[in-house]
Design a protein around this motif. Sequence first.
Motif, PDB file in Angstrom:
ATOM      1  N   ARG A  56      14.001  44.970   6.802  1.00 23.94           N
ATOM      2  CA  ARG A  56      15.392  45.077   7.270  1.00 23.94           C
ATOM      3  C   ARG A  56      16.162  43.878   6.765  1.00 23.94           C
ATOM      4  O   ARG A  56      15.799  42.746   7.061  1.00 23.94           O
ATOM      5  CB  ARG A  56      15.444  45.110   8.807  1.00 23.94           C
ATOM      6  N   THR A 101       0.227  46.103  14.020  1.00 26.02           N
ATOM      7  CA  THR A 101       1.010  44.932  13.624  1.00 26.02           C
ATOM      8  C   THR A 101       2.027  44.622  14.720  1.00 26.02           C
ATOM      9  O   THR A 101       2.312  45.463  15.566  1.00 26.02           O
ATOM     10  CB  THR A 101       1.777  45.201  12.322  1.00 26.02           C
ATOM     11  N   TYR A 113      22.592  39.987  21.574  1.00 23.91           N
ATOM     12  CA  TYR A 113      21.940  39.867  22.873  1.00 23.91           C
ATOM     13  C   TYR A 113      20.715  40.784  22.913  1.00 23.91           C
ATOM     14  O   TYR A 113      20.738  41.895  22.383  1.00 23.91           O
ATOM     15  CB  TYR A 113      22.908  40.240  24.002  1.00 23.91           C
ATOM     16  N   THR A 141      20.850  35.567  21.965  1.00 20.05           N
ATOM     17  CA  THR A 141      20.174  34.935  20.831  1.00 20.05           C
ATOM     18  C   THR A 141      21.268  34.663  19.800  1.00 20.05           C
ATOM     19  O   THR A 141      22.418  35.062  20.000  1.00 20.05           O
ATOM     20  CB  THR A 141      19.064  35.807  20.202  1.00 20.05           C
TER      21      THR A 141
END
Length: 319
Positions: free
Chosen positions: A189, A111, A31, A27
């Motif tokens: 984050r 969620t 990875y 990505t």
Amino acid sequence: MIKAPGSAAIAEAAALIKAGGLVGLPTETVYGLAADAFNARACARIFEVKARPSFDPLIVHIADASELPRVAQSGPALAAVLAARFWPGPLTLVLPKAAAVPGIVSSGLDTVAVRVPAHPVALALLQACGTPLAAPSANRFGQLSPTRAQHVQLGLGEAVPLILDGGPCAAGVESSIVDFSGPEPRLLRPGGIPREVLEDALGMRLPSGPAVLEKPLAPGQLASHYAPRTPLRRLAQSAAHDSGEAHLGLLAFQAAPEHHHYGAVEVLSPSGNLAEAAARLFDCLHRLDGQRLAGIEVEPVPAMGLGLAINDRLAKAAA
Ligand code: TXA
Ligand code: MG
């Protein structure tokens, strides 16, 4: 094995995913170790291969925003604003989960974390397999996040049959995670998209939520872990013949006692397979939790491999 991401390798990867296997996936951030997000057993394998001592919820990757309803309920309008602006890209949204997403993906939370990765190989695989992909970073627990295909192979070795080589990751830092499940958005984050840029798009300040811990080590250290409402008690050994009471439930490992008095029993894995037990853990707990029992008794699970992660979550749920 590392392969250049030509059409044959993408097709092979899609077939592996559909068969319940794992694929190393580039990505733009790091990875990922990808599995079919709707296949609980495959997602359990992710934790096994990463040797994660606990189940930390996974990020689900989708091909584009139109796929969102398959995995999440539509959140507030501001979530759609961020998705329109930053997808594909290093932004993960936490939204109310769709029922189809198995409990192991969200660690039992209601969620789910979702993003559209900005990498041609990740998008090609998502298109080819037609299913959302759950993928945490493709490293062993406690090791550095991988930013090259070789890092994935060195860290995880033979456990990952196919790693698509997308070259070095452009961002090298994980996605920013914004939680839209509460009354106002919060940054869980910090990551690939700076806070100021997110605040600019939102037109408001973005307070920090409880920090997302990459390595939850001790019971309770993970800020929002799933805890059943029904009190949970861990048994020292498997429930005995003739045990139980009607107001109690039992979470059994391999089988219900031959004769028992429990009001409800859930069995994690009749064959004693830890990957199957892990895949079913949160869904079994949810079902028992919904029965209005006075308590849930929990049999021990062998303390090896995925059993360690299962016992860790059970200890947290009982704390
Ligand atoms: O850039 C990234 O996000 C990379 C690439 C592969 O996409 N993925 C990644 O995944 O960093 P992972 O599993 O290493 O980190 C996911 C983080 C975890 O710290 C987890 O606690 C948090 O996301 N998370 C996942 N689902 C959540 C949820 N429902 N609520 C709160 N936090 C969640
Ligand atoms: Mg990680």
